[in-house]
Design a protein around this motif. Structure first.
Motif, short mmCIF file in Angstrom:
data_model
loop_
_atom_site.label_atom_id
_atom_site.label_comp_id
_atom_site.label_asym_id
_atom_site.label_seq_id
_atom_site.Cartn_x
_atom_site.Cartn_y
_atom_site.Cartn_z
N VAL A 1 -1.49 2.03 3.12
CA VAL A 1 -1.33 1.26 2.05
C VAL A 1 -0.54 2.03 0.82
CG1 VAL A 1 -3.38 2.26 0.73
CG2 VAL A 1 -2.71 -0.21 0.45
N TYR B 1 2.86 0.22 -0.65
CA TYR B 1 3.24 -0.15 -2.03
C TYR B 1 4.63 0.30 -2.11
CZ TYR B 1 3.32 1.49 -6.90
OH TYR B 1 3.79 1.95 -8.19
N LEU C 1 7.18 -2.31 -3.63
CA LEU C 1 7.76 -2.14 -5.24
C LEU C 1 8.71 -1.07 -5.28
CD1 LEU C 1 3.92 -2.22 -6.37
CD2 LEU C 1 5.63 -4.09 -6.37
N THR D 1 -0.47 -1.91 10.26
CA THR D 1 -1.07 -3.33 9.56
C THR D 1 -0.51 -3.25 8.04
OG1 THR D 1 -2.91 -3.25 10.85
CG2 THR D 1 -2.70 -4.65 8.92
N MET D 2 -0.91 -2.02 7.16
CA MET D 2 -0.67 -2.57 5.74
C MET D 2 0.74 -2.48 5.44
SD MET D 2 -3.58 -2.73 5.37
CE MET D 2 -3.40 -3.32 3.80
N LEU E 1 1.86 -6.14 3.44
CA LEU E 1 2.31 -5.99 2.04
C LEU E 1 3.79 -6.15 1.59
CD1 LEU E 1 0.38 -2.98 0.52
CD2 LEU E 1 0.21 -5.43 -0.22
N THR F 1 -8.74 -12.63 8.11
CA THR F 1 -10.03 -12.20 7.66
C THR F 1 -10.08 -11.98 6.41
OG1 THR F 1 -8.74 -10.10 8.27
CG2 THR F 1 -10.35 -10.83 9.96
N THR G 1 -7.38 1.06 5.56
CA THR G 1 -7.41 -0.37 4.96
C THR G 1 -7.77 -1.29 5.95
OG1 THR G 1 -5.44 0.78 3.47
CG2 THR G 1 -6.35 -1.55 3.20
N ALA G 2 -6.82 -1.38 7.00
CA ALA G 2 -6.72 -2.42 7.77
C ALA G 2 -8.21 -2.78 8.29
CB ALA G 2 -5.90 -2.38 9.17
N ILE H 1 -10.50 -4.62 5.76
CA ILE H 1 -10.24 -5.84 5.22
C ILE H 1 -10.51 -6.64 6.79
CG2 ILE H 1 -8.27 -7.49 5.30
CD1 ILE H 1 -6.56 -5.26 3.81
N PRO I 1 -8.77 2.16 -0.84
CA PRO I 1 -7.56 1.55 -0.13
C PRO I 1 -7.64 -0.12 -0.30
CG PRO I 1 -8.44 2.91 1.38
CD PRO I 1 -9.51 2.77 0.24
N ILE J 1 -6.66 -0.83 -3.83
CA ILE J 1 -5.17 -0.66 -4.15
C ILE J 1 -4.30 -2.09 -3.48
CG2 ILE J 1 -3.33 0.86 -3.51
CD1 ILE J 1 -5.57 3.18 -3.53
N TYR J 2 -4.68 -2.26 -2.37
CA TYR J 2 -4.18 -3.24 -1.60
C TYR J 2 -4.15 -4.71 -2.43
CZ TYR J 2 -3.86 -7.23 1.57
OH TYR J 2 -3.53 -8.52 2.06
N VAL K 1 -1.80 -4.13 -5.44
CA VAL K 1 -0.36 -4.30 -5.13
C VAL K 1 0.06 -5.65 -4.77
CG1 VAL K 1 1.52 -3.50 -3.45
CG2 VAL K 1 -0.41 -2.01 -4.09
N GLY K 2 -1.00 -6.24 -4.03
CA GLY K 2 -0.50 -7.90 -3.64
C GLY K 2 -0.42 -8.74 -4.84
N HIS L 1 0.29 -3.52 -10.74
CA HIS L 1 1.12 -2.67 -9.98
C HIS L 1 1.11 -1.20 -10.48
CE1 HIS L 1 3.89 -6.03 -8.59
NE2 HIS L 1 2.54 -5.96 -7.94
N ALA M 1 -0.94 1.85 -8.78
CA ALA M 1 -0.13 3.47 -8.61
C ALA M 1 -1.37 4.56 -9.11
CB ALA M 1 1.18 3.53 -9.45
N ILE N 1 -3.84 4.78 -6.56
CA ILE N 1 -3.42 5.90 -5.63
C ILE N 1 -3.22 7.29 -5.76
CG2 ILE N 1 -0.92 6.53 -4.23
CD1 ILE N 1 -0.33 3.43 -4.23
#
Lengths: 337, 302
Positions: free
Chosen positions: A153, A157, A161, A261-262, A266, A293, B228-229, B232, B255, B258-259, B262-263, B270, B274, B277
């Motif tokens: 993840v 980021y 970004l 995935t991540m 993103l 999901t 993370t995945a 989710i 995670p 954070i995800y 970020v999204g 953001h 950070a 993170i």
């Protein structure tokens, strides 16, 4: 162990351990440990079982879903549609299920990542095993390990970004100067692929380094004795000798990239488009699973079942790559001793 | 190398490149490329860490650690995610440690070379290559759906079990290596004194393999909390304003949080992503430091 033998309490010759009890305990422990080992098999059965079950359910429902718009569709036409249709819209009113859309995006990002990881990882591996001194090696290997341990993840980021804005700034002049040059969008396969390449570089580097390092010194000495330079030795003797390990590390890295995935979720966006344009948003197989999901697909709906069909496709691709990698090592490994 | 390669090459036809200066120049270029690639990899790592530090250090404070998520970035914090991750870590460790170590003991110490052992070995090799999101789908179908009465659906227990399955192959492989590193003379000495297999394992083999096992387990755990995945996929949600109070509570994890941040489109989110993170990376760094400490102690005592 501390020495707590009951020497003073028991007269010599009367110590009788309870052997039948310790044998029973051993048997029980052995069975429990065996059962724990069997859990790994149960996991595989669970994965394959759920994937197959829902995949069959999906293909059972598919003709019905497709025949809503026009005439009725047979089971085989459903499968044909799945494999060949050019659109992927399972969440829309007019549903289309062309898995090729997701596969094309996955392949494009995987190849971009390999284009980064192959030169970077292989050269780093050569540097570590052939050029770097033992001291430098001791510093650089942990750095690579840190790079490998960064959660994905965080790379996501970074891709979304930092890297995408950087490329937009870098390519901005080109966009202005050349009217046909495509604009780099906020979500794109290019940054996702490059950052994914950075993520798998440590894997390529460390597995290739193992292979290169294990080539016996006598081969290098033989090459030097024939008058080759260091580069020629590495290039025409060491690398060919380590080829099986290098290729297998690349294939494993590729399998890792396909299933990642991540970063792609993103940075690459969620726009299922067929084609290989790295400048626009695309949707990989893994990104689709996250999209569905995260939005809570109710059990039993076609959206829920598509999760497992996509998962099955992903599973088969990575399994094929992993098996191929093992086979490659076995088939082409050189033995020197 | 085989001899077939030579006829195609210039060597055999006598066109051997005798331009030594040119060959040395090529050598220099190649060495520069190899060093360049390594330096680029290090620079990218530095770039990544610096960006995150610069983005996140400004919003990292005690308030951030002690607040729940919020729609306003300046009030949002990571408390729910931090506790969720700690809960997950305990659950993952509680399941994967005994199961992984037990399986490794079986494979390494108890079993003979029979079909079952070989099947498990091949299987572990394959499981290690399965993408993490597939484990998420398994968790969704089995732990969230089928075992809902026990796990409570999209709960912290389901998440922990999914991650435990994910790192099981890693723990088994690491434990087997640690067990293999125990000298056989220790086992033989134990047998010679009349101990049976389990007594030898529990009194001698496991204690001397334990630092190595702990290193592997901690590294595997640090991988699990960065995942993370799968979380989710089993439906962990980011917007939770409480810490888990039972195994069946819904949860979020670092995670995931954070995800989610970020999204979002706003730049303020953001920055707190950070900051999150940084907290996550510090946790991972601590765990790695502990693992390295165990590894070094292990190497010294042997």
């Amino acid at each position: 162990m501390t020495a707590e033998l009951p020497v003073n309490e028991i007269a010599p010759g009367t110590w009788r351990p309870n052997r039948s009890r310790s044998k029973t305990i051993e048997l029980i422990i052995k069975v429990i440990c065996g059962a724990f080992a069997a859990i790994s098999i149960l996991t595989t059965i669970g994965i394959i079982g759920t994937l197959i079950f829902e995949t069959f359910a999906f293909f059972g429902d598919l003709p019905l879903e497709l025949s809503k718009d026009d005439q009725s569709v047979s089971f085989f036409q459903g499968i044909l549609h799945f494999l060949t249709a050019g659109r992927w819209t399972p969440l829309f009113a007019s549903k289309q299920f062309g898995i090729g859309v997701l596969i094309s995006a996955t392949l494009m990002i995987t190849f971009i990542s390999l284009a980064v990881a192959l030169p970077l990882g292989l050269l780093a591996a050569i540097c570590l095993s052939e050029y770097a001194s033992a001291k430098v090696r001791r510093i650089l290997k942990p750095v690579l390990e840190i790079l490998a341990g960064v959660p994905t993840v965080v790379y996501g980021y970074f891709a979304l970004l930092t890297v995408t804005p950087f490329f937009q700034w870098l390519l901005g002049p080109l966009e202005n100067a050349l009217p046909w040059w495509p604009q780099l969008e906020g979500f794109n396969a290019l940054s996702a692929g490059i950052v994914l390449g950075v993520m798998i570089t440590p894997m390529v580097a460390s597995l290739s380094e193992d292979a290169i390092y294990s080539v016996p010194q006598s081969l290098r000495d033989g090459a030097y004795a024939l008058g080759t330079t260091k580069r020629e030795t590495v290039w025409s003797v060491v690398l060919p000798a380590a080829l099986s390990g290098i290729v297998s590390s690349l294939i494993l890295a590729m399998s890792r990239a396909v299933g990642e995935t991540m970063i792609v979720t993103l940075a690459a966006g969620a726009n299922p488009t067929l084609g290989f344009n790295p400048f626009v948003p695309v949707m990989t197989m893994t990104a689709f699973i996250v999209q569905v999901t995260a939005g809570d697909a109710p059990y039993g709906t076609i959206a829920y079942k598509t999760l497992f069909v996509v998962g099955m496709t992903l599973f088969l691709i990575t399994l094929a790559l992993n098996v191929f990698s093992f086979w490659f090592v076995r088939r082409f490994r050189q033995k020197y001793d | 190398m085989t001899a077939e390669g030579i006829p195609g090459k210039n060597v055999a036809t006598g066109k051997f490149d005798q331009n030594l200066a040119g060959r040395y120049r090529m050598d220099k270029i190649f060495a520069a490329a190899a060093w360049g690639a390594t330096i680029v990899a290090v620079l990218i790592l530095a770039w990544l860490l610096l960006t995150i530090l610069m983005d996140g250090i400004g919003t990292l404070n005690l308030n951030f650690l002690d607040s729940f998520p919020s729609r306003k970035p300046e009030r949002a914090g990571i408390k729910a995610a931090l506790f969720g991750t700690l809960w997950l870590m305990c659950i993952v460790a509680a399941f994967s440690f005994p199961i992984g170590v037990g399986a490794a003991i079986y494979l390494e110490e108890f079993s003979d070379d029979n079909w079952f052992t070989r099947l498990v070995e091949i299987n572990i090799g394959n499981l290690a290559g399965v993408p993490s999101i597939i484990y998420g789908l398994l968790g969704l179908a089995v732990f969230v759906r089928i075992l809902e009465p026990i796990t409570g659906g999209r709960s912290v227990l389901s998440g922990g079990l999914t991650l435990a399955l994910l790192i099981l192959p890693v723990i088994i492989v690491a434990t087997r290596e640690a067990l293999r590193a125990v000298p056989n003379s220790i086992r033989l000495a134990g047998f010679a004194l009349g101990a049976n297999k389990w007594q030898v394992i529990s009194h001698h083999v496991l204690p001397s393999a334990m630092p190595g096992i702990l290193t592997g387990v901690i590294l595997a755990l640090s991988r699990a909390i960065g995942e993370t995945a799968p979380l989710i996929a089993i439906g962990a949600v980011a917007f939770i304003r409480s810490t888990p109070d039972s195994l069946q509570s819904s949860f979020t994890a670092m995670p995931i949080q954070i995800y989610n941040w970020v999204g979002r489109p706003q730049a303020d989110f953001h920055h707190i992503a950070a900051s999150g993170i940084i907290v996550l990376m510090i946790m991972l760094l601590l765990m790695n430091a502990i693992a390295i400490y165990f590894r070094n102690r292990f190497q010294q005592t042997r």
